[in-house]
Design a protein around this motif. Structure first.
Motif: not given
Length: 938
Positions: A336-360
């Motif tokens: 969870r901590e790893l995915l949250l760090d990846k989610l808040l990491e910039t820059p990132s694509t919209l696809h990755d953001q949606k994917r990490y939010i769904r995972y979390l």
């Protein structure tokens, strides 16, 4: 603005004839700018766009469809050029059917055929093949014309596989000379083929009967054996005798093989433990599998395994399972901590953001990861915008230092350093003219293929606005789409939907709508203020200048660069509007565009005034047949070019307000326009009154072939101040009658307000200048003539009281007429339209002086009165064409001051002397008689 492309023109096709689905190559001109520009292609009236392949603007490859016309044109239609024309045509041939056994010059695939419409190979089942000769007799092709057969059998076909098959047509075409006996044989062959077809299915069934029976016997034997074995087991277990024997054998075995049985129990325990490990190996191996899948990035596998383990062992009481499940939870928390760090990491694509939010969300992470991501993206976009500004401000300062070193190096060639070694490090100049690029007309400001040299030609502020708007337009859509997905719940999986997490997220989104609106407004305000800080720093508040400004404004951008910036901001606004962002959030951009448009107009008009001020340096004093130089034309062209450059700025795009909606803008533009006209009027005055020593020597050029010229100015003589005055007066006359009116029309055409005021004020100022210059010229020319009259009259101690009988007109009057003729020649050589105006004023001055002199005489003798009347009448008759009411009145007053002629002898003598004067001065006075111009009243 870009000019529309020419319509497509087809000039060649290869081949120029063929059957349907023939591949052809079309060549021509203006066949489109790309595959998307091609919207229509017809050959012989059939639409061939589906098979068209655009190669270049002069080449297209396609396949001919099943057209109805035998011959027709090739018509290409494009978005940029519209419907085109063709200079060639294509002839569609009838396809000739080739049977399986027919001879052909090309290979015919018997089992497969190529479907040219879908570019796919389609198999043909063998049963669908038909013999080429169904009658089984020799084919004798007839020589009947194909068109006659089509007319004889309309709508039918000789192809026996066709639904519209005509037997008569087939027999005429293939067996027209066949005998009746042979046709009977053909009938028999057809019957045999029909019988074989019916017997084929039955023979196939008969041949497989033995196989069917063998399979049935084998299945029956297997079934009986299974039933027999089951019965024996049941009967054996039911036998009491066998049970007793087994018990005794078991007791004996326990006694004899106790040790062996102990080892067997231990082995069974071990085997049971192994079975447990094997049965629950999923849980025992899950911690290690989670780590491996995390390293590989297979987060979906981890989540599925976790959900499975949670459902199986989440509430277990077995200590071993609890221990291993605790290990699983520890690793999931780390995930969870790893995915949250990846989610808040910039820059990132919209696809990755949606994917990490769904995972979390599937991992039931605490808090609201989607909103955390939105906040992080908002802060990142703002930081990018400010970093962009800081980088360009630093780059501008570095470029200024670079130019300073270049200046020092140019001033002192002895200075040399590696940085200034332009031979080893070729760097484009930071100062350049505005390039005539395609992006200024449409183009697009967000094309990535821009040449790097453009960055050095364009000012840093312009490049910064390009970069800033491109950054916002590239990042804000994903930011907006992320919010939309957050609102409608599309970020979550089915698992989250079932658990009610989606509903909670929608509720949170509704509560945070105002917060997100403030985020969008903050981005828009930052974008607008950063652009204002670069282009309109005076529009920022004192506290905002430090945060959004910092640019070194040595000189304001030109109107052309501001036009380019406006186009860039407009494209950004259109891109943001396409995201369906509410208009109230984008209104601040429309306000920025309006301010930029107003500033662009003001700056352009100011620069236009400066350009017009420099027109004096371009005056070459070359005069055409109408007495004009190129200065009025250059002035008008300068104004027209300036207004044309403002066309895109003045035009209102959808959602934009008129640039003249504010009263202050109207007044400022009106005053600037009046100032432009006044600058040119001052330029004319400066040129006309500049001393001879301050003006370059120029030559007055005239058209020597013109029949209206009287005399000429020597080619090598320089212009005098009087000639410059005349040329300027001629230019003023043309400006009043043509140029200023044309400019007023251009102002109205481009929507300027207060055009009447501009024209009125400019006309008044021009007329004042014209009158001043005219009076100056009259003073130069008339005063010497007027001043010579009195000394000439009284030369030789002449006395009106005591003089001889008149013998003719005296020399002083002839000299005055010669001087007037010289003035006439000078004016006529430059502008014959000015002759009546100038000559009228000269005659008025001379007549007024002559009248004054006559009225000052106290007494006239008879001869004196006759002499005075002779000279007054001679001058009046010579200048009759240029008489005005004022000059006529002066002559009348002069004559009234003389005694009347009493005798007929004096009248006759006066008439004779006048005729003698006109005869002797006929050649000189011809210039006055030849003029037919209408006199202009001053």
């Amino acid at each position: 603005m870009s000019r529309a492309r020419q319509p497509p023109l087809v000039t060649g096709i290869s081949p120029n004839e063929g059957i349907s689905w023939t591949k052809v190559t079309i060549r021509g001109e203006n066949l489109g700018t790309g595959p998307t520009d091609l919207i229509g292609l017809t050959i012989c009236g059939h639409n061939c766009l589906l098979t068209a392949e655009w190669m270049s603007a002069s080449k297209i490859v396609c396949r001919v469809g099943q057209a109805k016309n035998d011959k027709g044109d090739i018509i290409v239609t494009t978005k940029s050029g519209g419907k085109g024309t063709s200079t060639v045509s294509f002839k569609l041939l009838k396809p000739e059917k080739i049977g399986i056994l027919d001879q052909s010059a090309v290979w015919v695939d018997e089992m497969n055929y190529y479907d040219m419409r879908t570019d796919k190979n389609k198999g043909i089942p063998p049963l669908s093949l038909r013999p080429a000769n169904p009658l089984g007799i020799e084919i004798d092709k007839s020589r009947f014309p194909q068109k006659d057969l089509e007319a004889l059998f309309p709508g039918m076909s000789a192809d026996f596989t066709s639904e519209n098959f005509s037997a008569a047509w087939y027999l005429i075409e293939n067996h027209s000379t066949t005998s009746f006996d042979q046709l009977k044989t053909a009938v028999a062959n057809l019957k045999k083929q029909a019988n074989k077809k019916n017997e084929g299915s039955l023979a196939y069934v008969k041949g497989g009967l033995s196989t069917f029976f063998e399979a049935q016997d084998a299945l029956s034997a297997i079934h009986q054996k299974l039933e027999a074995d089951g019965t024996e087991k049941v009967e054996g277990s039911m036998t009491q005798k066998l049970e007793n024997v087994l018990n005794r054998a078991s007791n004996t075995a326990d006694t004899l093989f106790q040790e062996v049985l102990g080892r067997k129990d231990k082995a069974d325990s071990t085997r049971n433990a192994l079975n447990v490990l094997q049965r629950f190996k999923f849980l025992f191996n899950l911690p290690l599998n989670i780590e491996r899948n995390i390293q590989k990035g297979d987060y979906d596998v981890v989540i599925n395994d976790y959900e499975k383990a949670k459902s199986l062992f989440g509430k277990t009481e077995v200590q071993v399972f609890k221990k291993y499940y605790a290990e699983v939870e520890t690793r999931i928390e780390a995930l969870r901590e790893l995915l949250l760090d990846k989610l808040l990491e910039t820059p990132s694509t919209l696809h990755d953001q949606k994917r990490y939010i769904r995972y979390l969300s599937d991992l039931h992470a605490p808090g609201d990861p989607a909103w955390q991501c939105i906040v992080a993206q908002h802060q990142w976009i703002l930081q990018l915008m400010h970093n962009c500004k800081e980088s360009y401000v630093k780059e501008q300062k570095g470029k200024d230092i670079f130019l300073f070193y270049i200046y020092i190096h140019a001033c002192n060639p002895l200075l040399h350093s590696p940085m200034l070694d332009l031979d080893s490090d070729v760097r484009p100049s930071a100062i350049g003219h505005l390039g005539q690029t395609a992006s200024l007309k449409r183009g697009s400001s967000f094309q990535s293929g821009r040449d790097d040299a453009w960055r050095y030609k364009a000012p840093q502020q312009v490049v910064f606005v390009e970069k800033l708007t491109k950054l916002v337009v590239s990042q804000l859509p994903n930011f907006w789409k992320l919010w939309i997905s957050y609102v409608n719940g599309s970020l979550f999986s089915e698992t989250a939907e079932k658990s009610g997490q989606m509903e909670r997220s929608k509720k949170n989104a509704r509560q945070r709508q105002n917060d997100f609106k403030k985020m969008i407004q903050e981005v828009m305000h930052s974008l607008v203020k950063l652009i204002r800080g670069a282009l309109l720093p005076f529009s920022l508040r004192e506290g905002e200048s430090r945060q959004y400004g910092g640019w070194e404004m040595k000189s304001e951008l030109s109107g052309q660069w501001l036009t380019h910036v406006i186009q860039t901001v407009r494209l950004s606004s259109e891109s943001l509007t396409a995201l369906e962002i509410p208009n109230d959030m984008l209104q601040i951009i429309q306000d920025l565009i309006l301010d930029l448009r107003v500033r662009c107009i003001i700056v352009t008009l100011q620069h236009t005034a400066e350009d017009i001020k420099r027109l004096a340096e371009k005056e070459d004093w070359v005069v055409d047949n109408e007495g004009l130089t190129s200065l009025p034309s250059q002035f008008e062209q300068c104004i027209v070019h300036s207004l044309q450059s403002l066309k895109t700025v003045l035009d209102c795009k959808p959602g934009e307000a008129s640039v003249f909606q504010q009263q202050k803008t109207q007044e400022d533009v009106c005053q600037l326009s009046i100032g432009i006209m006044q600058v040119f009027i001052d330029c004319l005055e400066q040129l006309s009154t500049k001393p001879d020593g301050d003006i370059d020597t120029a030559h007055l050029s005239v058209d020597v072939s013109s029949p209206d010229l009287f005399g000429s100015i020597q080619e090598e003589s320089s212009l005098s101040s009087e000639q410059r005055l005349l040329i300027t007066l001629s230019n003023c006359r043309y400006l009043e009658r043509h140029t200023f009116l044309n400019i007023a029309e251009h102002f109205e055409k481009h929507g300027f307000q207060g055009v009447e005021k501009i024209t009125q004020v400019s006309m008044e100022s021009l007329k004042e200048l014209d009158q001043r210059l005219f009076e100056m010229y009259i003073e130069f020319k008339a005063d010497p003539i007027v001043g010579s009259l009195e000394p000439g009259i009284y030369a030789g101690y002449f006395d009106w009281k005591d003089c001889l009988v008149p013998a003719g007109v005296r020399n002083y009057l002839k000299e005055a007429l010669v001087n007037i003729i010289a003035v006439h020649a000078e004016v006529f050589n430059i502008s014959k339209d000015l002759v009546p105006r100038v000559m009228s004023r000269v005659v008025e001055a001379v007549s007024e002086e002559l009248s004054r002199l006559m009225q000052c005489v106290s007494y006239f003798s008879r001869n004196g009165a006759l002499q005075a009347r002779l000279e007054i009448c001679a001058l009046k008759d010579a200048m009759a064409i240029y008489l005005t009411p004022e000059s006529s009145s002066s002559f009348k007053q002069a004559l009234e001051a003389l005694p009347q002629l009493s005798s007929g002898t004096d009248k006759k003598l006066l008439e004779e002397l006048l005729n003698k004067f006109k005869s002797s001065m006929h050649l000189q006075l011809t210039c006055f008689q030849a003029s037919s111009s209408t006199m202009i009243k001053t």
